[in-house]
Write an enzyme that holds these catalytic residues in place. Structure first.
Site, short mmCIF file in Angstrom:
data_model
loop_
_atom_site.label_atom_id
_atom_site.label_comp_id
_atom_site.label_asym_id
_atom_site.label_seq_id
_atom_site.Cartn_x
_atom_site.Cartn_y
_atom_site.Cartn_z
N HIS A 121 73.02 13.15 42.11
CA HIS A 121 73.92 13.13 40.69
C HIS A 121 72.75 13.42 39.92
O HIS A 121 71.72 12.93 39.67
CB HIS A 121 74.17 11.82 40.34
CG HIS A 121 74.92 11.62 39.09
ND1 HIS A 121 76.29 12.07 38.70
CD2 HIS A 121 74.43 11.54 37.87
CE1 HIS A 121 76.66 12.18 37.51
NE2 HIS A 121 75.54 11.73 36.76
N CYS A 122 72.87 14.36 38.91
CA CYS A 122 71.64 15.19 38.01
C CYS A 122 72.14 14.52 36.78
O CYS A 122 72.97 15.01 36.09
CB CYS A 122 71.75 16.58 38.26
SG CYS A 122 70.27 17.42 37.22
N PRO A 123 71.38 13.99 36.22
CA PRO A 123 71.59 13.31 34.80
C PRO A 123 71.32 14.62 33.67
O PRO A 123 71.91 14.55 32.62
CB PRO A 123 70.51 12.51 34.50
CG PRO A 123 69.49 12.72 35.44
CD PRO A 123 69.97 13.13 36.73
N GLU A 142 74.72 15.92 33.82
CA GLU A 142 75.72 14.84 33.94
C GLU A 142 76.79 15.18 34.90
O GLU A 142 78.04 15.05 34.73
CB GLU A 142 76.06 14.78 32.40
CG GLU A 142 76.93 13.43 32.09
CD GLU A 142 76.12 12.17 32.31
OE1 GLU A 142 76.42 11.24 33.13
OE2 GLU A 142 74.68 12.22 32.26
N ASN A 143 76.16 15.63 36.07
CA ASN A 143 77.59 15.70 37.03
C ASN A 143 76.72 15.65 38.54
O ASN A 143 75.48 15.75 38.35
CB ASN A 143 78.04 17.27 36.86
CG ASN A 143 79.21 17.36 37.68
OD1 ASN A 143 79.88 16.70 38.19
ND2 ASN A 143 79.57 18.74 37.83
#
Length: 273
Positions: free
Chosen positions: A132-134, A137-138
């Site tokens: 999950h990549c902040p 945001e996905n």
């Protein structure tokens, strides 16, 4: 296919876009090669730079709003998650030393195909979960992973070009105080671009390395906790088909079609998949 633009990541996406165009504006307002070309009527380089920045922003939104491969129900078109027909299931060698227990997610209560994982942030299970990549945001998963890598490549090109342009815009001054007054804003922009360039370079390099091994960030970092990898040796990867085939399958396989990773996993004693 795409999520709501005004979801929880609205502020993150807005900050990314604002920062991108503010730095681009700074490069045009200072005495960089971009501004010199613009003032002299040579518009090829400035137009190409703006177009590349625009492409990077569009790719950012595509990756951040795209469905990464959410599993929304048990009827996922993969009977028992091992194939579409009983004949195809019979062709799969029995799990000899590699026993596989069908998992059901304890959060969304859906059956998880191999290589999927539940994301606590997105509250969904994701096919071929990477991380999950902040920043976007996905989640990065089966459907948007290749687009994420493409975005990183384009973003790195934009950042390196922007860093070069910033370097050409610094002007000389008699003292350090005078130099900082005339170049302070450009220096801050260049420092931000340099830091982002290093981050994106490391991200792109690590993802290309993992893709060449046909493994994911989650599998690489949590190998000892994943049921279908625990029994494997330190250098054994049941999904590895060689670097060339791994890269070809990742970048050139038809998009949107879910891979039946169970068939790859149980290919022992049969022809490579």
């Amino acid at each position: 296919m795409f999520k709501n633009v005004f979801g929880s990541g609205f502020l993150v996406r807005t900050a990314h876009v604002v920062l991108t165009w503010v730095i681009t504006l700074i490069l045009f307002l200072h005495d960089t090669d971009l501004r010199k070309h613009e003032e002299n009527g040579r518009l090829v380089q400035p137009v190409l730079f703006v177009l590349l920045v625009l492409v990077s922003v569009l790719l950012y939104f595509a990756v951040s709003l795209m469905d990464p491969g959410f599993i929304l129900n048990d009827d996922n078109g993969l009977q028992f998650t091992l194939g579409t027909t009983e004949e195809q299931q019979d062709m799969i060698p029995p799990p000899t030393s590699k026993s596989l227990r069908q998992r059901r997610c304890g959060h969304c209560l859906l059956q998880q195909p191999m290589r999927s994982k539940h994301c606590q942030t997105c509250q969904h299970c994701v096919r071929r979960y990477d991380h999950h990549c902040p920043w976007i945001e996905n989640c990065v998963g089966e459907r948007n992973h290749r687009w994420f890598v493409l975005y990183l490549a384009v973003q790195l090109l934009v950042l390196l070009w922007g860093l070069h342009m910033a370097w050409t815009g610094f002007s000389a001054a008699g003292t350090w105080q005078a130099w900082l007054r005339s170049n302070g804003v450009l220096l801050a922009a260049a420092a931000a671009v340099a830091l982002l360039s290093l981050t994106v370079l490391l991200l792109l390099g690590s993802h290309l390395y993992l893709v060449s091994l046909n493994t994911t960030t989650w599998e690489f970092m949590s190998r000892h906790r994943i049921s279908y990898l625990r029994h494997c040796g330190a250098d054994e990867n049941p999904f590895d088909r060689g670097a060339a085939r791994n890269l070809w399958g990742f970048f050139c396989a038809p998009g949107g079609s879910a891979v039946v990773w169970e068939q790859v996993y149980f290919r022992e004693g049969s022809d490579p998949v």
